[in-house]
Scaffold this active site. Structure first.
Site, PDB file in Angstrom:
ATOM      1  N   LYS A 186      26.864 -15.396  -2.405  1.00  0.00           N
ATOM      2  CA  LYS A 186      26.168 -14.099  -2.352  1.00  0.00           C
ATOM      3  C   LYS A 186      24.898 -14.184  -1.511  1.00  0.00           C
ATOM      4  O   LYS A 186      24.663 -13.345  -0.650  1.00  0.00           O
ATOM      5  CB  LYS A 186      25.747 -13.641  -3.765  1.00  0.00           C
ATOM      6  CG  LYS A 186      26.868 -13.318  -4.700  1.00  0.00           C
ATOM      7  CD  LYS A 186      26.345 -12.665  -5.969  1.00  0.00           C
ATOM      8  CE  LYS A 186      25.324 -13.478  -6.727  1.00  0.00           C
ATOM      9  NZ  LYS A 186      25.812 -14.670  -7.387  1.00  0.00           N
TER      10      LYS A 186
ATOM     11  N   ARG B 215      23.600  -7.596 -13.570  1.00  0.00           N
ATOM     12  CA  ARG B 215      24.344  -8.723 -14.124  1.00  0.00           C
ATOM     13  C   ARG B 215      24.944  -8.386 -15.479  1.00  0.00           C
ATOM     14  O   ARG B 215      25.648  -9.207 -16.059  1.00  0.00           O
ATOM     15  CB  ARG B 215      23.403  -9.910 -14.288  1.00  0.00           C
ATOM     16  CG  ARG B 215      23.605 -11.025 -13.249  1.00  0.00           C
ATOM     17  CD  ARG B 215      22.540 -12.049 -13.504  1.00  0.00           C
ATOM     18  NE  ARG B 215      22.821 -13.350 -12.998  1.00  0.00           N
ATOM     19  CZ  ARG B 215      22.305 -13.824 -11.868  1.00  0.00           C
ATOM     20  NH1 ARG B 215      21.579 -13.066 -11.104  1.00  0.00           N
ATOM     21  NH2 ARG B 215      22.533 -15.080 -11.527  1.00  0.00           N
TER      22      ARG B 215
ATOM     23  N   ARG C 189      24.758 -27.415  -1.920  1.00  0.00           N
ATOM     24  CA  ARG C 189      23.513 -26.663  -1.725  1.00  0.00           C
ATOM     25  C   ARG C 189      22.297 -27.526  -2.097  1.00  0.00           C
ATOM     26  O   ARG C 189      21.313 -27.577  -1.364  1.00  0.00           O
ATOM     27  CB  ARG C 189      23.546 -25.393  -2.590  1.00  0.00           C
ATOM     28  CG  ARG C 189      22.247 -24.611  -2.559  1.00  0.00           C
ATOM     29  CD  ARG C 189      22.422 -23.213  -3.059  1.00  0.00           C
ATOM     30  NE  ARG C 189      22.424 -23.129  -4.519  1.00  0.00           N
ATOM     31  CZ  ARG C 189      22.844 -22.066  -5.199  1.00  0.00           C
ATOM     32  NH1 ARG C 189      23.336 -21.043  -4.567  1.00  0.00           N
ATOM     33  NH2 ARG C 189      22.789 -22.038  -6.506  1.00  0.00           N
TER      34      ARG C 189
ATOM     35  N   ARG D 192      16.181 -26.127  -7.212  1.00  0.00           N
ATOM     36  CA  ARG D 192      16.103 -25.249  -8.382  1.00  0.00           C
ATOM     37  C   ARG D 192      16.376 -26.026  -9.669  1.00  0.00           C
ATOM     38  O   ARG D 192      17.303 -26.839  -9.715  1.00  0.00           O
ATOM     39  CB  ARG D 192      17.139 -24.132  -8.243  1.00  0.00           C
ATOM     40  CG  ARG D 192      16.738 -23.073  -7.266  1.00  0.00           C
ATOM     41  CD  ARG D 192      17.886 -22.154  -6.950  1.00  0.00           C
ATOM     42  NE  ARG D 192      18.507 -21.581  -8.151  1.00  0.00           N
ATOM     43  CZ  ARG D 192      19.351 -20.554  -8.125  1.00  0.00           C
ATOM     44  NH1 ARG D 192      19.690 -20.008  -6.976  1.00  0.00           N
ATOM     45  NH2 ARG D 192      19.874 -20.088  -9.234  1.00  0.00           N
TER      46      ARG D 192
HETATM   47  P1  AMP Z   1      20.214 -16.381  -9.263  1.00  0.00           P
HETATM   48  O1  AMP Z   1      19.207 -16.847  -8.254  1.00  0.00           O
HETATM   49  O2  AMP Z   1      20.754 -15.023  -8.972  1.00  0.00           O
HETATM   50  O3  AMP Z   1      21.271 -17.398  -9.531  1.00  0.00           O
HETATM   51  O4  AMP Z   1      19.389 -16.215 -10.635  1.00  0.00           O
HETATM   52  C1  AMP Z   1      18.755 -17.303 -11.238  1.00  0.00           C
HETATM   53  C2  AMP Z   1      18.450 -16.979 -12.682  1.00  0.00           C
HETATM   54  O5  AMP Z   1      17.557 -15.865 -12.745  1.00  0.00           O
HETATM   55  C3  AMP Z   1      19.634 -16.570 -13.519  1.00  0.00           C
HETATM   56  O6  AMP Z   1      20.347 -17.676 -14.029  1.00  0.00           O
HETATM   57  C4  AMP Z   1      18.969 -15.761 -14.619  1.00  0.00           C
HETATM   58  O7  AMP Z   1      18.351 -16.602 -15.557  1.00  0.00           O
HETATM   59  C5  AMP Z   1      17.867 -15.054 -13.880  1.00  0.00           C
HETATM   60  N1  AMP Z   1      18.337 -13.735 -13.358  1.00  0.00           N
HETATM   61  C6  AMP Z   1      18.481 -13.381 -12.054  1.00  0.00           C
HETATM   62  N2  AMP Z   1      18.922 -12.131 -11.947  1.00  0.00           N
HETATM   63  C7  AMP Z   1      19.060 -11.669 -13.206  1.00  0.00           C
HETATM   64  C8  AMP Z   1      19.512 -10.445 -13.760  1.00  0.00           C
HETATM   65  N3  AMP Z   1      19.907  -9.436 -12.974  1.00  0.00           N
HETATM   66  N4  AMP Z   1      19.538 -10.332 -15.102  1.00  0.00           N
HETATM   67  C9  AMP Z   1      19.135 -11.325 -15.895  1.00  0.00           C
HETATM   68  N5  AMP Z   1      18.719 -12.517 -15.455  1.00  0.00           N
HETATM   69  C10 AMP Z   1      18.680 -12.690 -14.107  1.00  0.00           C
END
Ligand code: AMP
Length: 292
Positions: free
Chosen positions: A13, A88, A127, A139
């Protein structure tokens, strides 16, 4: 243009969002990135999210909805945006519908990147290795243990969105296992088909990709479409020729003309059969070969 990219962690994504940003001049709104920035800055939201994120859970809906609502109001989002990692959950999707309605904005498409779960772990490992190579901070949630939890969150809380958007006729599913540029092309084609982008912007991006070859911006698609039928015609003519040749050769010895399926081996067999004096030989052999 306003689109959502949907897919599990490691589905690409983020990579696709960045490419779409370059191509269409819209902004990428990644809740994950925004939350990481909030954690790094130690803001109240960051303090709330830190532990949840480190454990692979989901930050409360009201927190992320608030962040997104504010972000959409920023001037740089006026031209359009790609939501990456949001919504999400179904309540987040409902809240998004509401806030877009309130802001008089329309969602153009939801693009789901479908991938094999078995490939995700190795993708995330790659990654991590690349980030280390570039000297970037890795991360905290990019570990096999946390990834398993993030995948479970995706399956339980995010996957229902596939049904949610498909019911609303917004969903387009793309094979996320293809090469990065193939996925980008597939997304582009989908956006064109949906009318989310104008064919004009297709020409612009095509010209950008190969400036030396294309003359004017409009020239490329015209050339392409003109070429296609010519190629198809050539191909068709060739196959007609081959068919005619095959027919001529076998007709010499046999009364029944083998169809297109009759290849070299069939012709040989036909000759043999004719030598023996059998008229039906070729047909029988053709059938046999074709069966194989
Ligand atoms: P990502 O970078 O999209 O993988 O997001 C990393 C982390 O941020 C996720 O594992 C969640 O803990 C939190 N997070 C990101 N977007 C959301 C969302 N829309 N709703 C809830 N938690 C989120």
């Amino acid at each position: 243009m306003r689109i959502i990219l949907l897919g599990p962690p490691g589905s690409g994504k983020g990579t696709q969002a960045q490419l779409l940003v370059q191509r269409y001049g819209i902004v990428q709104l990644s809740t994950g990135e925004m939350l990481r920035a909030a954690v790094a800055a130690g803001t109240p939201v960051g303090l709330k999210a830190k532990e949840i994120m480190a454990g692979g859970g989901l930050v409360p809906d009201d927190v992320v909805v608030g962040i997104i609502s504010d972000r959409i109001d920023q001037p740089d989002a006026k031209n359009g945006f790609i939501l990456d990692g949001f919504p999400r959950t179904v309540p987040q999707a409902e809240a998004l519908d509401e806030l877009l309605k309130h802001k008089h904005l329309k969602l153009d498409a939801v693009i789901e990147l479908r991938v094999n779960e078995s490939a995700l772990l190795s993708r995330v490992e790659t990654r991590v290795a690349q980030m280390r190579e570039r000297g970037e901070e890795v991360r905290v949630d990019d570990t096999p243990e946390v990834l398993t939890k993030r995948l479970a969150s995706y399956r339980n809380q995010t996957e229902p969105l596939i049904h949610y958007y498909s019911e609303r006729r917004k969903l387009s599913t793309i094979d996320g296992m293809m090469a990065i540029d193939e996925v980008t092309r597939a997304i582009h084609r989908q956006l064109l088909a949906l009318g989310a982008i104008e064919p004009k912007s297709h020409a612009r991006s095509a010209a950008k990709a190969a400036p030396a070859k294309t003359g004017t911006k409009k020239a490329k698609p015209a050339k392409k479409t003109a070429k296609k039928p010519a190629k198809a015609a050539k191909k068709a003519a060739k196959s007609v020729k081959t068919a005619k040749k095959a027919a001529k050769k076998t007709v010499k010895g046999a009364k029944k003309t083998p169809k297109k399926t009759a290849k070299k081996g069939v012709k040989k067999a036909a000759k043999k059969a004719v030598k023996k004096g059998s008229k039906k030989g070729p047909k029988k052999v053709t059938k046999k070969r074709a069966k194989r």
